[in-house]
Design a protein around this motif. Structure first.
Motif, PDB file in Angstrom:
ATOM      1  N   ASP A 320      56.374 -33.315  57.826  1.00 43.63           N
ATOM      2  CA  ASP A 320      56.583 -34.637  57.231  1.00 43.63           C
ATOM      3  C   ASP A 320      55.297 -35.184  56.623  1.00 43.63           C
ATOM      4  OD1 ASP A 320      57.993 -36.984  56.592  1.00 43.63           O
ATOM      5  OD2 ASP A 320      57.227 -37.970  58.400  1.00 43.63           O
ATOM      6  N   GLY A 321      55.379 -35.542  55.339  1.00 42.32           N
ATOM      7  CA  GLY A 321      54.256 -36.188  54.665  1.00 42.32           C
ATOM      8  C   GLY A 321      53.272 -35.253  54.014  1.00 42.32           C
ATOM      9  N   LEU A 322      53.421 -33.930  54.187  1.00 40.71           N
ATOM     10  CA  LEU A 322      52.482 -32.973  53.604  1.00 40.71           C
ATOM     11  C   LEU A 322      53.135 -32.212  52.467  1.00 40.71           C
ATOM     12  CD1 LEU A 322      50.748 -31.438  56.766  1.00 40.71           C
ATOM     13  CD2 LEU A 322      50.159 -33.524  55.505  1.00 40.71           C
ATOM     14  N   ARG A 323      52.327 -31.818  51.484  1.00 37.70           N
ATOM     15  CA  ARG A 323      52.838 -30.995  50.385  1.00 37.70           C
ATOM     16  C   ARG A 323      51.737 -30.092  49.850  1.00 37.70           C
ATOM     17  NH1 ARG A 323      51.339 -33.560  45.421  1.00 37.70           N
ATOM     18  NH2 ARG A 323      50.540 -35.677  45.776  1.00 37.70           N
ATOM     19  N   VAL A 324      52.134 -28.891  49.467  1.00 36.12           N
ATOM     20  CA  VAL A 324      51.218 -27.914  48.883  1.00 36.12           C
ATOM     21  C   VAL A 324      51.009 -28.265  47.416  1.00 36.12           C
ATOM     22  CG1 VAL A 324      50.914 -25.479  48.298  1.00 36.12           C
ATOM     23  CG2 VAL A 324      51.895 -26.118  50.506  1.00 36.12           C
ATOM     24  N   LEU A 325      49.775 -28.136  46.937  1.00 39.43           N
ATOM     25  CA  LEU A 325      49.450 -28.413  45.537  1.00 39.43           C
ATOM     26  C   LEU A 325      49.684 -27.166  44.687  1.00 39.43           C
ATOM     27  CD1 LEU A 325      46.174 -30.508  45.924  1.00 39.43           C
ATOM     28  CD2 LEU A 325      48.509 -31.329  45.625  1.00 39.43           C
ATOM     29  N   GLY A 326      50.511 -27.305  43.654  1.00 36.32           N
ATOM     30  CA  GLY A 326      50.762 -26.199  42.747  1.00 36.32           C
ATOM     31  C   GLY A 326      51.570 -25.088  43.386  1.00 36.32           C
ATOM     32  N   GLU A 327      51.611 -23.954  42.685  1.00 34.99           N
ATOM     33  CA  GLU A 327      52.294 -22.764  43.170  1.00 34.99           C
ATOM     34  C   GLU A 327      51.304 -21.607  43.148  1.00 34.99           C
ATOM     35  OE1 GLU A 327      55.910 -22.048  41.069  1.00 34.99           O
ATOM     36  OE2 GLU A 327      56.689 -24.075  41.411  1.00 34.99           O
ATOM     37  N   PRO A 328      50.498 -21.480  44.192  1.00 31.84           N
ATOM     38  CA  PRO A 328      49.428 -20.478  44.193  1.00 31.84           C
ATOM     39  C   PRO A 328      49.953 -19.045  44.117  1.00 31.84           C
ATOM     40  CG  PRO A 328      49.671 -21.496  46.357  1.00 31.84           C
ATOM     41  CD  PRO A 328      50.513 -22.282  45.421  1.00 31.84           C
ATOM     42  N   GLU A 329      49.363 -18.252  43.208  1.00 33.90           N
ATOM     43  CA  GLU A 329      49.719 -16.835  43.116  1.00 33.90           C
ATOM     44  C   GLU A 329      48.887 -15.984  44.068  1.00 33.90           C
ATOM     45  OE1 GLU A 329      50.063 -18.203  38.657  1.00 33.90           O
ATOM     46  OE2 GLU A 329      48.722 -18.628  40.327  1.00 33.90           O
ATOM     47  N   SER A 330      47.944 -16.603  44.730  1.00 28.82           N
ATOM     48  CA  SER A 330      47.049 -15.875  45.628  1.00 28.82           C
ATOM     49  C   SER A 330      47.336 -16.301  47.067  1.00 28.82           C
ATOM     50  CB  SER A 330      45.597 -16.194  45.267  1.00 28.82           C
ATOM     51  OG  SER A 330      45.326 -17.566  45.505  1.00 28.82           O
ATOM     52  N   THR A 331      46.396 -16.042  47.954  1.00 29.15           N
ATOM     53  CA  THR A 331      46.565 -16.459  49.344  1.00 29.15           C
ATOM     54  C   THR A 331      45.600 -17.584  49.694  1.00 29.15           C
ATOM     55  OG1 THR A 331      45.067 -14.726  50.171  1.00 29.15           O
ATOM     56  CG2 THR A 331      47.396 -14.181  50.020  1.00 29.15           C
ATOM     57  N   LEU A 332      45.311 -18.415  48.698  1.00 27.28           N
ATOM     58  CA  LEU A 332      44.569 -19.659  48.906  1.00 27.28           C
ATOM     59  C   LEU A 332      45.567 -20.800  48.795  1.00 27.28           C
ATOM     60  CD1 LEU A 332      41.432 -19.049  46.640  1.00 27.28           C
ATOM     61  CD2 LEU A 332      41.851 -18.253  48.959  1.00 27.28           C
ATOM     62  N   ILE A 333      45.514 -21.724  49.735  1.00 28.89           N
ATOM     63  CA  ILE A 333      46.490 -22.808  49.793  1.00 28.89           C
ATOM     64  C   ILE A 333      45.760 -24.141  49.936  1.00 28.89           C
ATOM     65  CG2 ILE A 333      48.399 -23.807  51.134  1.00 28.89           C
ATOM     66  CD1 ILE A 333      49.002 -20.914  52.067  1.00 28.89           C
ATOM     67  N   ALA A 334      46.161 -25.118  49.138  1.00 23.88           N
ATOM     68  CA  ALA A 334      45.636 -26.477  49.276  1.00 23.88           C
ATOM     69  C   ALA A 334      46.818 -27.417  49.501  1.00 23.88           C
ATOM     70  CB  ALA A 334      44.860 -26.896  48.031  1.00 23.88           C
ATOM     71  N   PHE A 335      46.661 -28.317  50.463  1.00 21.77           N
ATOM     72  CA  PHE A 335      47.734 -29.282  50.706  1.00 21.77           C
ATOM     73  C   PHE A 335      47.167 -30.680  50.873  1.00 21.77           C
ATOM     74  CE2 PHE A 335      46.523 -27.910  54.973  1.00 21.77           C
ATOM     75  CZ  PHE A 335      46.587 -29.067  55.743  1.00 21.77           C
ATOM     76  N   THR A 336      47.980 -31.672  50.523  1.00 22.39           N
ATOM     77  CA  THR A 336      47.565 -33.062  50.628  1.00 22.39           C
ATOM     78  C   THR A 336      48.611 -33.827  51.432  1.00 22.39           C
ATOM     79  OG1 THR A 336      46.716 -34.950  49.356  1.00 22.39           O
ATOM     80  CG2 THR A 336      48.690 -33.858  48.508  1.00 22.39           C
ATOM     81  N   GLY A 337      48.327 -35.090  51.717  1.00 22.29           N
ATOM     82  CA  GLY A 337      49.244 -35.916  52.493  1.00 22.29           C
ATOM     83  C   GLY A 337      49.642 -37.162  51.731  1.00 22.29           C
TER      84      GLY A 337
END
Length: 472
Positions: A320-337
């Motif tokens: 709840d309240g979190l989302r991944v930024l973009g659609e990464p093609e790699s195994t690096l993930i960024a998320f915001t709240g």
């Protein structure tokens, strides 16, 4: 006095090293989701350590004195070239040095009086560092705020007669997405400008992900118009730190990266890298790591990181309240709240033994947390998601980091050059930040909130002062 009066035993030294590392974050196990890369295979790290130690005292300054380094570098660079579309390479100490050499080669080959390079705002700061050292202007291009990729037309619009290099990332570190390499390289080529692909993170990862079934677009030297590419082996190559390769499409451009000087009466100076004397330890460690893992080992690591990243993205999206930024093609993930202060979340995760790397807002991209998924992550995905969920809930209860009224304006208006280190340390302590060494892992939400509210040039000045105080 820092130097002891008499020599100490190895046992005594190792005991003190263990004590000094008491507050360090762990380098194995996957709980530190940046800075370190772990295969989860101790025997591979042991082989790397032994290879590093074997070459520790070999000086890479003169390859004629130590022919072992020539053969090892040919093998290591050759392995990278085999994976990334050919080329002619140099083994370097890391991505920053690889990028420095690529920028130098492009600058020297172009011969412009006022050279500039065009790069997305998501390009690594190493390009700004190289430009600062080498006298280039950086033309930063905003990225699309839905995909976080650089728009091709924006790159084309930024190129002029003084542009010596166009940069794209595969992937860009902040969100793990791959810029449109083919299209940008074509635009650069049509303008007669060289194109560098920063694949420091992805160069030794994306080919294995593709082989494991991921949809990875073309990005390497096989792409028309790409003239150089950088690839770190101390990231997803899992080699000890100090190992990277920069490849050039032709040997003439590689020669532009070299430095030679005969204007003195001493020994012959010819350097392939920024450094002169340097240990061959990282080369030995990289060579041993590649040999210990082999194709099968890297392919298996590609499969496990791909699975772990997919599970992590899905799990974060379900919190709840979190989302991944973009659609990464790699195994690096960024998320915001959306209703969670990610800086407070990061502190809560750190208190639970997990490091999530904070990234400040910039150019319309919100503040977020970064996770690098490595070979060991799959075994701990469920535990990581549990910690993220717990930390998000705790951050929601605590609320956003609060700052004293007027603090941001005060810092923004300070003449930091007129403030000595002691006064700056007192200012930091007034908002609860203890910069003394040996005080454990700090809570950084307040610091990151202050930095996030400041313009980039002021952020940089503050960061310089932090570093100066920490090292005394």
């Amino acid at each position: 006095m820092n130097l002891p009066a008499t020599g100490r035993t190895p046992e005594d030294l190792l005991a003190e090293l263990a004590a000094l590392r008491e507050h360090d974050l762990p380098v194995r196990g996957g709980q530190v989701t940046s800075y370190v890369y772990d295969t989860g295979r101790p025997e591979v790290h042991e082989a790397a350590a032994r290879g590093y130690l074997e070459m520790l005292e070999v000086n890479s300054l003169d390859p004629t004195a130590f022919p072992s380094i020539v053969e090892m570098e040919k093998q290591v660079v050759g392995a990278v070239a085999d994976l990334l579309g050919g080329g002619h390479g140099i083994f370097t100490s890391g991505g920053t040095e690889s990028i420095m050499l690529a920028v130098k080669a492009a600058r020297d080959a172009a011969g412009r009086a006022r050279p500039n390079l065009v790069a997305p705002v998501t390009a690594h700061p190493a390009f700004h560092k190289a430009a600062h050292y080498l006298g280039l202007e950086v033309r930063a291009v905003p990225v699309d705020l839905g995909t976080y990729k650089v728009p091709v037309q924006a790159v084309a619009d930024a190129i002029d007669e003084d542009t010596v290099l166009v940069v794209v990332s595969a992937p860009a570190y902040p969100q793990g997405v791959i810029d449109p390499v083919e299209e940008v390289a074509a635009v650069a080529a049509s303008a007669g400008v060289r194109c560098h692909v920063d694949a420091c993170v992805g160069g030794w990862l994306l080919p294995w992900l593709r082989e494991a079934g991921a949809d990875v677009p073309p990005f390497d030297l096989s792409v028309p118009g790409v003239t150089s590419i950088s690839c770190d082996l101390h990231k997803f190559g899992y080699a000890p730190k100090g190992a990277s390769v920069v490849l050039f499409a032709d040997p003439a451009l590689r020669r532009r990266a070299y430095f030679a000087s005969a204007a003195w009466p001493g020994y012959t100076i010819i350097n392939a890298t920024v450094q002169s004397s340097r240990t061959a330890g990282p080369l030995g460690g990289a060579w041993a790591t590649l040999q210990a893992l082999g194709r099968d080992g890297y392919l298996e690591l590609g499969r496990t990181t791909l699975e772990a990243a997919a599970r992590l993205r899905k799990g974060i999206a379900g919190i709840d309240g979190l989302r991944v930024l973009g659609e990464p093609e790699s195994t690096l993930i960024a998320f915001t709240g959306d209703d969670v202060d990610v800086f407070v979340l990061a502190d809560e995760a750190r208190a639970r033994g997990w490091l999530m790397q904070p990234q400040l807002s910039y150019a319309g991209i919100p503040a977020n947390l970064h996770i690098t998924v490595t070979g060991v992550t799959l075994a701990g995905v469920d535990a990581m998601l549990e910690v993220i969920a717990e930390s998000a809930a705790a951050a929601r209860r605590i609320g956003p980091a609060t700052l004293p009224d007027g603090l941001v304006d005060l810092i923004a208006g300070l003449d930091l050059d007129a403030l000595d280190d002691a006064a700056f340390a007192e200012l930091a302590a007034s908002v609860g930040v203890d910069l003394r060494p040996g005080t454990g892992q700090p809570r950084m939400a307040v610091v990151n909130t202050v930095l996030d509210a400041l313009p980039a040039p002021v952020r940089e000045s503050v960061l310089v002062r932090f570093l100066s105080v920490i090292y005394g």
